[in-house]
Design a protein around this motif. Structure first.
Motif, mmCIF file in Angstrom:
data_model
loop_
_atom_site.group_PDB
_atom_site.id
_atom_site.type_symbol
_atom_site.label_atom_id
_atom_site.label_comp_id
_atom_site.label_asym_id
_atom_site.label_seq_id
_atom_site.Cartn_x
_atom_site.Cartn_y
_atom_site.Cartn_z
ATOM 1 N N PRO A 192 0.806 -1.218 0.000
ATOM 2 C CA PRO A 192 0.000 0.000 0.000
ATOM 3 C C PRO A 192 0.840 1.271 0.000
ATOM 4 N N SER A 193 2.008 1.231 0.622
ATOM 5 C CA SER A 193 2.871 2.411 0.667
ATOM 6 C C SER A 193 3.452 2.718 -0.707
ATOM 7 N N VAL A 194 3.894 1.687 -1.421
ATOM 8 C CA VAL A 194 4.390 1.892 -2.784
ATOM 9 C C VAL A 194 3.297 2.494 -3.651
ATOM 10 N N ARG A 195 2.087 1.989 -3.502
ATOM 11 C CA ARG A 195 0.952 2.476 -4.293
ATOM 12 C C ARG A 195 0.627 3.930 -3.962
ATOM 13 N N CYS A 196 0.524 4.256 -2.686
ATOM 14 C CA CYS A 196 0.158 5.599 -2.269
ATOM 15 C C CYS A 196 1.205 6.613 -2.699
ATOM 16 N N TYR A 197 2.459 6.319 -2.437
ATOM 17 C CA TYR A 197 3.536 7.245 -2.784
ATOM 18 C C TYR A 197 3.600 7.473 -4.290
ATOM 19 N N SER A 227 4.000 7.084 3.646
ATOM 20 C CA SER A 227 4.275 5.913 2.812
ATOM 21 C C SER A 227 5.746 5.843 2.430
ATOM 22 N N ARG A 228 6.338 6.988 2.140
ATOM 23 C CA ARG A 228 7.760 7.017 1.810
ATOM 24 C C ARG A 228 8.587 6.490 2.984
ATOM 25 N N GLU A 229 8.230 6.879 4.180
ATOM 26 C CA GLU A 229 8.949 6.408 5.364
ATOM 27 C C GLU A 229 8.807 4.899 5.535
#
Length: 256
Positions: free
Chosen positions: A116-121, A174-176
């Motif tokens: 989800p973080s890769v997607r959001c960022y 998300s980057r973090e």
């Protein structure tokens, strides 16, 4: 034997399923759907009601869906379970209990947090470039879908940001999260060649596929943007984290 995979070509969760099928040497038909318009198709396949709030939150709540002679399995993790049970050759789940537990734990964490973080960022920045992101969203579908997406892009942008909770703050968070996992994964691969046990497993597959959009492999069925079209913020971040990303790129190249 007829196997169909209903997918978004751009989805890194769908890449998990594609890779699992390819790893087992199985022939299948990939049926790419357009985000948003996929709802009725998925509802018919699974018999489940997917409401509009969930329709674009991605991951395993909608696609991928595997259809094997009428037996449907939804979600990349469940698909790997099914493939290992039904086609036991080239297993992705370790038989050793300790390695199995480690593989499943890695996959669950990566599915729940890294993916989800890769997607959001990524979407936070790429949604600001409709000409770049539209071909990726519509990849594998009829050509006119690109036209439809361009015409309705302001609404698409609004819906995706709302239901995936994409904004400046969540993109920074998300980057973090991505940086945390890239560090953890790079350290793990420095210690041994695989995340769980002594062979390639679903843990390695999950790590490399969910971060694949960060290194844009040629096997991925989307028109990746040229370097000049990548948003400057993302490119600067990629340059900074290239060593850790390259570790996963090597895992992908060695096993895909």
């Amino acid at each position: 034997m007829a196997i169909k995979l209903y997918q978004f070509a751009i989805s890194h969760y769908c890449e998990k399923a594609r890779w699992a099928l390819d790893h087992k040497g199985l022939s299948y038909e990939a049926i790419s759907l357009l985000p948003g318009q996929h709802i009725n198709t998925i509802r018919k396949l699974t018999g489940q009601h997917i409401n509009t709030i969930r329709k674009l939150t991605g991951a395993d709540s909608s696609v991928p869906v595997l259809d094997h002679n009428g037996h449907r399995v939804q979600g990349s993790k469940a698909i790997i379970d099914y493939l290992d049970d039904t086609f036991p050759e080239n297993p992705l789940t370790p038989t050793d209990p300790q390695a199995r537990e480690a593989a499943l734990s890695w996959e669950q964490r990566l599915d729940d947090e890294a993916g989800p973080s890769v997607r959001c960022y990524s979407y936070h920045h790429f949604l600001q470039r409709p000409k770049v992101v539209v071909p990726m969203l519509a990849a594998g579908t009829p050509f006119y879908n690109r036209i439809l997406l361009r015409l309705a892009f302001s609404r698409v942008d609004e819906v995706m940001r709302k239901w995936m909770k994409i904004n400046e703050k969540t993109a920074a968070q998300s980057r973090e999260t991505m940086e945390h996992y890239l560090t953890e994964l790079a350290n793990a691969y420095q210690e041994k060649p695989y995340l769980a046990g002594d062979s390639f497993s679903r843990a390695d597959l999950a790590a490399a596929s969910l971060f694949a959009p960060m290194f844009q492999p040629g096997q991925y069925p989307v028109p990746w943007p040229k370097p000049s079209k990548i948003p400057k913020d993302i490119q600067a971040w990629l340059d900074q984290w290239q060593p850790q990303i390259h570790t996963l790129e090597q895992v992908y190249a060695a096993n895909r």
